[in-house]
Design a protein around this motif. Structure first.
Motif: not given
Length: 620
Positions: A477-506
């Motif tokens: 909405k409310h864009l100028k008529s000459v505008e032709s692009t909206i940018t929406a970059n997406l950032i995905l966080n890796p899903v960590q394996d809970v079982i494996v992470l449980a074994e990575l103790n400090n």
């Protein structure tokens, strides 16, 4: 019979001299007299086709295609005339007949046409028409803007004492006109371009260089003695160059690309005026007329013309080229399957500016009649084109347009940890009612692009296996008529394996020490096994810490020693060093509890801060 033979000879002579209006009248009489009816019907149909009258052309072609041993070319002509009357289904059937009869050597264009009409009429409209007030009942076309003035070509030669008409369509000869852009009243003969550009024959269309000092324009081949004709008695078109001196166009110059035996016309310039584009039927082309380009040297001389090739040019007619600010070629053609007769197309180029394809501009720029002479202003969203479509004031009319570019949302999907693009990510677009309206997959660079409507709210969601979804909400909405692009970059966080992470103790360290304790070795051996046996592509980062006792600088050095000791143990026991992206010390800056300087804490609480942690960056 001798009288009828004489009539036919007269009609054929008029036809050969392009006097189609007069020729058509005699062919109709011959048909009524039933003299050489099949031939006269073919000629009459061709007259109407050349007069750009598809209704009458299709009426007679309908009879022609029923004739015995009719040349297969007439199947194509009938199909094109049917397109000109919006009978697309019948047109396609006759194109199939043309193809089946061996009339199409290269079937690529034909195959493209299978869903062409449906696609064109269902496409999102980009162009909208605006009214031009100076059209007449005659032919008006080839409009372009320069220095806040509109130049155009017209046969409106009204108000003069002696009228000279062109036999092709019985209209006055063409001249070049100019008017102020904001002029409201009619433009008459007094607005002809001043100087030596206009003659008693055809003049126009034209184009002007960026500096406004040079004009290239089309004109009949003529001299002070009259028309100059070729071997067939035809006065072909030439492109001339004029210079502006004291507001007058003068010093008319014949160009080296011209020839008495063929036409050169429809001049157009590229962005920096170093190349001239034009139309010609010179020998060696692909069809009836092709589009060429030629270099303009710094001294004004011209190079050798080059044909633009068979992507642009066909066996039929191409003409009226125009080059916009981005270097895109627009042109008219009736050889590419389109909506009607002449349609306007734009070229598509690759990264090397080589023409690789073309696209039909669709409705309302194109219609079932002739559409040609496209021009766009520097703003890229306004301009002019010409058409003889129904609803105009006369023959060819000038139409203004403004363009609302197709709007799209685009972006790149990246990994939150390593910032690398994620290929094959699933992209879903939702409207404001959570309805999924688009679905696609990112390319190898994590890129996506989706066309969207204006004045709406959206949500876009990116997902990929082993990653947590990310989304963005945005509005068009409310864009100028000459505008032709909206940018929406997406950032995905890796899903960590809970079982494996449980074994990575400090692992933990003694006070003021950085050596690896026996209990720490057990944990580190688990990590070695995970990384070398179970997850051979696993990548980690090491972060080491101290408690708050001691100085800040000392603890920084101590935590670095602990990180180095941890790193060296893992590498010494078989972990590839490349799979540990970083081993870093943070000193006492990231305490896990409130045991800061000055606080009284038990030893067990301090022990929790003397640690090394393992952060999983990647896991396959």
């Amino acid at each position: 019979m001798f009288a009828q033979q004489g009539k036919q000879k007269k009609a054929d002579t008029l036809f050969s001299k392009f006097s189609f209006v007069k020729a058509a009248k005699i062919y109709r009489e011959l048909i009524q007299d039933n003299y050489n009816k099949d031939y006269s019907t073919r000629q009459l149909a061709d007259c109407y086709a050349l007069l750009r009258d598809p209704r009458n052309a299709s009426r007679y072609y309908k009879s022609v295609v029923k004739q015995d041993n009719v040349p297969v070319e007439y199947y194509y002509r009938y199909a094109q005339s049917l397109r000109g009357t919006k009978k697309y289904k019948e047109s396609r059937e006759w194109m199939q007949t043309f193809k089946d009869s061996g009339g199409i050597a290269n079937t690529e264009d034909f195959d493209k046409d299978i869903d062409f009409i449906t696609h064109v009429f269902n496409a999102k409209q980009q162009y909208f028409l605006s009214r031009i007030r100076f059209n007449t009942k005659y032919s008006d076309f080839g409009a372009f803007e320069h220095d806040n003035k509109i130049y155009f070509t017209s046969s409106r030669d009204e108000g003069v004492a002696i009228k000279r008409v062109y036999g092709w369509n019985e209209q006055p000869f063409l001249d070049l006109y100019v008017t102020d852009k904001d002029r409201k009243r009619q433009v008459d003969y007094s607005s002809k371009v001043k100087g030596d550009v206009n003659s008693i024959y055809h003049d126009g269309p034209a184009t002007i260089t960026n500096d406004g000092k040079t004009m290239y324009f089309s004109r009949n081949n003529a001299n002070e003695l009259g028309k100059v004709t070729d071997k067939e008695g035809i006065s072909n078109m030439k492109i001339y160059r004029a210079t502006l001196k004291d507001s007058i166009w003068t010093d008319i110059e014949d160009l080296s690309i011209n020839n008495v035996e063929y036409s050169t016309q429809h001049p157009a310039l590229n962005r920096d005026n170093t190349k001239l584009y034009f139309t010609s039927d010179m020998p060696g082309g692909y069809g009836q007329s092709d589009i060429y380009s030629v270099d303009i040297n710094p001294d004004g001389t011209l190079g050798t013309p080059e044909n633009l090739g068979d992507i642009v040019n066909t066996e039929k007619t191409e003409g009226t080229p125009f080059i916009n600010n981005e270097g895109t070629l627009f042109y008219a053609s009736d050889g590419h399957l389109g909506i009607g007769l002449l349609d306007i197309y734009a070229t598509i180029t690759d990264e090397n500016d080589k023409i690789v394809d073309y696209v039909n501009l669709g409705v309302p720029i194109n219609s079932n009649k002739d559409d040609f002479s496209f021009f766009a202003n520097d703003d890229g969203v306004t301009g002019y084109f010409s058409s003889n479509r129904k609803g105009g004031r006369g023959d060819d009319d000038i139409y203004g347009f403004y363009r609302v570019p197709v709007l799209h949302v685009k972006g790149v999907v990246t990994d939150a940890i390593n910032r690398k693009p994620i290929a094959n990510s699933v992209i879903k677009l939702f409207d404001d009612k959570e309805n999924e309206i688009a679905y696609m997959v990112t390319d190898e660079f994590g890129y996506y692009e989706i066309n969207i409507d204006r004045n709406k709210d959206y949500k876009i969601v990116g997902s990929q296996k082993k990653y947590i979804d990310d989304y963005r909400e945005f509005t068009s909405k409310h864009l100028k008529s000459v505008e032709s692009t909206i940018t929406a970059n997406l950032i995905l966080n890796p899903v960590q394996d809970v079982i494996v992470l449980a074994e990575l103790n400090n692992i933990y360290f003694d006070y003021d020490k950085h050596n690896i304790r026996e209990d720490a070795k057990l944990e580190l051996d688990k990590i070695v096994k995970l990384m070398t046996k179970e997850y051979p592509d696993m990548v980690i980062r090491i972060e080491s810490h101290t408690d708050s006792r001691g100085s800040l600088s000392y603890n920084d050095r101590l935590s670095i020693d602990r990180a180095n000791a941890t790193y060296e143990y893992l590498v010494a026991n078989g972990v590839d060093a490349k799979r540990i992206t970083e081993h870093k010390g943070f000193g006492e800056r990231q305490l896990t509890n409130g045991c800061e300087d000055g606080e009284k804490c038990e030893e067990d609480d301090h022990q929790l801060n003397r640690r090394t942690q393992f952060i999983v960056i990647k896991m396959e």
